[in-house]
Design a protein around this motif. Structure first.
Motif, short mmCIF file in Angstrom:
data_model
loop_
_atom_site.label_atom_id
_atom_site.label_comp_id
_atom_site.label_asym_id
_atom_site.label_seq_id
_atom_site.Cartn_x
_atom_site.Cartn_y
_atom_site.Cartn_z
N HIS A 24 0.80 -1.16 0.17
CA HIS A 24 -0.10 -0.01 -0.06
C HIS A 24 0.78 1.22 -0.17
O HIS A 24 0.46 2.26 -0.42
CB HIS A 24 -1.06 0.06 1.19
CG HIS A 24 -2.20 -0.85 1.10
ND1 HIS A 24 -1.95 -2.34 1.76
CD2 HIS A 24 -3.07 -0.76 0.18
CE1 HIS A 24 -3.05 -2.82 1.31
NE2 HIS A 24 -3.88 -2.04 0.62
N ARG A 25 1.91 1.22 0.55
CA ARG A 25 3.06 2.19 0.44
C ARG A 25 4.50 1.82 0.29
O ARG A 25 4.65 0.48 0.62
CB ARG A 25 3.00 3.09 1.95
CG ARG A 25 1.81 3.78 2.19
CD ARG A 25 1.99 4.75 3.30
NE ARG A 25 0.86 5.50 3.57
CZ ARG A 25 0.05 5.30 4.46
NH1 ARG A 25 0.54 4.59 5.56
NH2 ARG A 25 -1.17 6.30 4.76
N LYS A 26 5.16 2.47 -0.19
CA LYS A 26 6.51 2.35 -0.58
C LYS A 26 7.47 3.20 0.44
O LYS A 26 7.23 4.24 0.42
CB LYS A 26 7.03 2.48 -2.14
CG LYS A 26 6.39 1.52 -2.94
CD LYS A 26 6.85 1.28 -4.25
CE LYS A 26 6.50 0.30 -5.20
NZ LYS A 26 6.76 -1.11 -5.12
N PRO A 27 8.53 2.47 1.11
CA PRO A 27 9.25 3.28 2.10
C PRO A 27 10.06 4.25 0.83
O PRO A 27 10.65 3.76 -0.07
CB PRO A 27 10.04 2.15 2.89
CG PRO A 27 9.89 1.14 1.78
CD PRO A 27 8.73 1.06 1.11
N GLY A 28 10.48 5.47 1.63
CA GLY A 28 11.59 6.02 0.82
C GLY A 28 12.89 5.77 1.17
O GLY A 28 13.05 4.52 1.95
N LYS A 29 14.09 6.39 0.50
CA LYS A 29 15.45 5.91 0.57
C LYS A 29 15.96 5.89 2.02
O LYS A 29 16.46 4.81 2.52
CB LYS A 29 16.19 6.68 -0.44
CG LYS A 29 17.75 6.29 -0.48
CD LYS A 29 18.28 6.98 -1.23
CE LYS A 29 19.80 6.55 -1.44
NZ LYS A 29 20.63 7.29 -2.30
N LYS A 30 15.58 7.03 2.66
CA LYS A 30 16.03 7.15 4.13
C LYS A 30 15.45 5.93 4.98
O LYS A 30 16.12 5.56 6.07
CB LYS A 30 15.77 8.58 4.71
CG LYS A 30 16.66 9.53 4.05
CD LYS A 30 16.24 10.96 4.81
CE LYS A 30 17.17 11.99 4.23
NZ LYS A 30 16.99 13.17 4.82
#
Length: 133
Positions: free
Chosen positions: A105-111
């Protein structure tokens, strides 16, 4: 020869496995409903390619594989071993948020990916120092 195999969750909810920077003279992929199934399908494809080369009497270049996961695939692959509550304690990321990453449902950001990776490595290093009597 070693190659990195990327494991990713697709938008349709299935998982794929492919060589990230393929330097082999053949291509192989794997697919499955879970990350584990995709890895197994990938390894089966590798064995089938090896058999095909033997049958055609062609030289087959052997390879070893290092599997690299996106966050959704990692959470899926280790879901039977690591609970979201446990991962929350290890990574400091709310288990509700981890659940969103797991389901796509969501993709984590690089950090966030870096935070998860760093904390898992730190946890693994701490385990190496544990001694049992």
């Amino acid at each position: 020869m070693e190659n990195k195999v990327k494991i990713e969750r697709g938008e349709d909810g299935t998982y794929g496995a492919y060589i990230e920077n393929n330097n082999l003279p053949y291509g192989i992929i794997g697919e499955g409903k879970t990350a584990k199934e995709a890895i197994q399908d990938f390894l089966n494809s590798y064995d089938q390619m090896k058999q095909y080369y033997r049958k055609k009497e062609k030289k087959f270049i052997e390879s070893e594989f290092e599997f690299v996961y996106d966050v959704a695939s990692f959470l899926n692959y280790y879901s039977k071993v690591l609970t979201l509550a446990g991962l929350e304690r290890i990574t400091g990321i709310n288990q509700g948020q981890l659940s969103h990453y797991l389901t796509g449902h969501r993709k984590p950001g690089k950090k966030t990916v870096e935070k998860i990776e760093q904390n898992l490595h730190r946890f693994a290093d701490e385990l190496k120092e544990v001694e049992f009597m």
